[in-house]
Enzyme design. Structure first.
Site, PDB file in Angstrom:
ATOM      1  N   CYS A 117      -5.576   3.780  -6.226  1.00  0.00           N
ATOM      2  CA  CYS A 117      -6.529   3.935  -5.108  1.00  0.00           C
ATOM      3  C   CYS A 117      -6.976   5.368  -4.804  1.00  0.00           C
ATOM      4  O   CYS A 117      -8.162   5.665  -4.892  1.00  0.00           O
ATOM      5  CB  CYS A 117      -5.942   3.382  -3.826  1.00  0.00           C
ATOM      6  SG  CYS A 117      -5.411   1.683  -3.910  1.00  0.00           S
ATOM      7  N   HIS A 175      -7.692   6.869   2.651  1.00  0.00           N
ATOM      8  CA  HIS A 175      -6.684   7.135   1.619  1.00  0.00           C
ATOM      9  C   HIS A 175      -6.941   8.412   0.820  1.00  0.00           C
ATOM     10  O   HIS A 175      -6.635   8.492  -0.373  1.00  0.00           O
ATOM     11  CB  HIS A 175      -6.541   5.934   0.663  1.00  0.00           C
ATOM     12  CG  HIS A 175      -5.171   5.871   0.045  1.00  0.00           C
ATOM     13  ND1 HIS A 175      -4.814   4.985  -0.943  1.00  0.00           N
ATOM     14  CD2 HIS A 175      -4.069   6.621   0.290  1.00  0.00           C
ATOM     15  CE1 HIS A 175      -3.559   5.184  -1.287  1.00  0.00           C
ATOM     16  NE2 HIS A 175      -3.084   6.165  -0.546  1.00  0.00           N
TER      17      HIS A 175
END
Ligand SMILES: *[C@@H]1O[C@H](CO)[C@@H](O)[C@H](O)[C@H]1NC(C)=O
Ligand SMILES: *[C@@H]1O[C@H](CO)[C@@H](O)[C@H](O)[C@H]1NC(C)=O
Ligand SMILES: *[C@@H]1O[C@H](CO)[C@@H](O)[C@H](O)[C@H]1NC(C)=O
Ligand SMILES: *[C@@H]1O[C@H](CO)[C@@H](O)[C@H](O)[C@H]1NC(C)=O
Ligand SMILES: *[C@@H]1O[C@H](CO)[C@@H](O)[C@H](O)[C@H]1NC(C)=O
Ligand SMILES: *[C@@H]1O[C@H](CO)[C@@H](O)[C@H](O)[C@H]1NC(C)=O
Length: 486
Positions: free
Chosen positions: A69, A125
């Site tokens: 990610c 993130h």
């Protein structure tokens, strides 16, 4: 007469080009969605809205991302490979004092400078240990979402910290609401309130379909034939995401913006079979530098695509979106001041002509021990993997009944014991599912690609993977993951 006619055409052309406004851009990221988890690659999946949009646009057949990610999102936002930013090792953990380098300008900032209104909804993130790292300090006019890798879809808690914000404010009033509904509503509000005389950039980084496997029951009930509970729920999460995208496009249509909107849809990495994601027939999964971890499901749809209803088979990488979208937004190509790894794909994408990209790096990570793959490169049709390929090395079919197979994991010690040669070589044109390792019979090709990989390795920034910082603890910040400790 003919001369006058062509003069008129030239005037018309000038008029049109002066009036041509840059399109709105909606960049949609589906979290942990596998190659085989979307209707246009797998007819068992119910994604009518996404399939329709893909059919009206161009399906990306060889669009690569990172196997995890944070690195992929870093690539989307900066146009730099993670190994040029110290983000090549695993992902950013909530306790780590690190974020995507502050000297790398983000895509929303480039677009803002071109006159775009810029909004983000969903998963960040990319680090949050200080405010300078967070979305509204990196080019977004507004942010509604969470900072970390994952959380409960309803309580928005991960590891004992609440993580959902409206700009910088903790948004506790959404505790208990399935995040997809809040994100869909936030997107609708942005669209309704948007001044259509300005171009809009909306980055929709959905939480679906990352673990935990949670979805309102009506979506799970769309798959009565799947006996495996996890895969049934996961499939429901995909269909819920599809409905949210349908709602978003309806809102754009109501506002008269849809036909002027360029949609980009992409996964951030391959599916994770442990949590029911699927990449079959591709090899591997999230965490690996096999194709299953890195070849993303995706499409583009919107104005300026000269050929539609086909697949674009040219090579692309996540880093290419920044120069591509800046060019679509009316900026220079390459963007002024940009020294990253991406190339402008727009001429090739819009005409379905051959890709300007002929090689790409899947990852280079020297920080031992790794979970994701160590290093790999593609040059033309050939792919060379150097060493450990990552945690999930097999070909996984979608789970259908309970316990129909166990997920194989390949840890480093096991890999080192079993390893016959350091390198694996595949011809992806003949063998896109990576069954036939050609390395032992083709030492020349191996050496050539290894030398090319080394030239990239020479430019690598060492991985920045610091120890956890105790001041990150949510207990010190009113129970929430909060910036201000680095
Ligand atoms: C969210 O709701 C749950 C269940 O009611 C509760 O335990 C938790 O403390 C709430 N979290 C916040 C941040 O208010
Ligand atoms: C919309 O934007 C245009 C151009 O920036 C501006 O002139 C106009 O006043 C704005 N309209 C509203 C309602 O804010
Ligand atoms: C889509 O919109 C419909 C109608 O407003 C709503 O009932 C539904 O919950 C929305 N779906 C999602 C996933 O937000
Ligand atoms: C679209 O593609 C066709 C076929 O290649 C070409 O003739 C035409 O000029 C292109 N149109 C534009 C606007 O580029
Ligand atoms: C898409 O990729 C596959 C290999 O995985 C290839 O067989 C197929 O021909 C490609 N499709 C197009 C339209 O290029
Ligand atoms: C999966 O692993 C469990 C525990 O090791 C074992 O009992 C079971 O037989 C395995 N199932 C299959 C289908 O291999």
């Amino acid at each position: 007469m003919a001369g006058l006619f062509s003069l008129c055409l030239i005037y018309l052309g000038i008029l049109l080009s002066v009036q041509a406004k840059p399109p709105h851009i909606v960049f949609i990221v589906a979290d942990d969605l596998g190659w085989n988890d979307i209707g246009f690659n797998n007819p068992d999946m119910k994604t009518p809205h996404l399939d329709k949009m893909a059919g009206e646009g161009v399906i990306l057949n060889q669009s690569y991302v990172q196997p995890l990610c944070s690195p992929s999102r870093h690539s989307f936002m900066t146009g730099y490979y993670p190994f040029h930013a110290g983000l090549q090792h695993r992902v950013i953990m909530p306790e780590q004092p690190v974020c995507s380098p502050l000297d790398m300008q983000f895509l929303p900032k480039y677009l803002k400078d071109l006159g775009y209104a810029t909004h983000m909804v969903g998963k960040w993130h990319l680090g949050f240990c200080k405010w300078e790292c967070t979305p509204t300090h990196r080019g977004f006019d507004s942010f509604f979402g969470y900072y970390n890798a994952q959380e409960d879809y309803y309580t928005h808690d991960w590891k004992g910290g609440y993580d959902l914000r409206q700009n910088e404010r903790l948004a506790t009033e959404f505790n208990g609401t399935y995040s997809l509904y809040s994100y869909d509503q936030a997107a609708a509000d942005i669209i309704i309130n948007h001044n259509t005389s300005e171009p809009l950039f909306l980055y929709m980084a959905f939480q679906n379909v990352h673990d935990p496997i949670e979805v309102p029951k009506k979506y799970e009930d769309m798959y009565p034939n799947i006996q495996n509970e996890g895969r049934r729920k996961f499939s429901g999460m995909v269909s819920a995401l599809d409905e949210a995208v349908g709602n978003l496009t309806d809102k754009l249509a109501q506002k008269g913006m849809k036909d002027d909107t360029l949609f980009v849809f992409t996964a951030d990495n391959g599916g994770w079979p442990l949590y029911y994601g699927n990449n079959y027939p591709l090899r591997g999964a999230k965490f690996t530098i096999y194709e299953g971890g890195t070849r993303a499901a995706g499409f583009v749809r919107g104005p300026g695509l000269n050929v539609t209803g086909r697949r674009f088979d040219g090579l692309m990488h996540a880093v290419d979106w920044l120069p591509t979208l800046v060019s679509v937004g009316g900026g220079e190509s390459p963007p002024v001041g940009y020294k990253g790894d991406g190339v402008n794909m727009w001429p090739a994408l819009s005409q379905l002509s051959s890709s300007p990209r002929t090689e790409l790096v899947y990852n280079i990570d020297d920080l031992f021990p790794y979970e994701e793959g160590h290093a790999a490169i593609r040059v033309g049709d050939y792919k060379l993997i150097d060493g450990y390929p990552g945690l999930y090395p097999e070909w996984y079919k979608p789970q259908s009944v309970e316990k129909d197979y166990n997920i194989t994991k390949l840890d480093i010690e096991q890999f080192e014991q079993e390893q016959v040669s350091r390198y694996q070589l595949y011809n992806l044109k003949d063998d896109p599912t990576e069954h036939n390792d050609l390395s032992s019979n083709n030492p020349d090709i191996v050496n050539k690609l290894a030398a090319r990989l080394k030239t990239y390795h020479d430019t690598m920034v060492p991985a920045n993977y610091p120890l956890p910082n105790p001041f990150s603890n949510p207990k010190l910040h009113g129970g929430a993951w909060t910036p201000g400790w680095c």
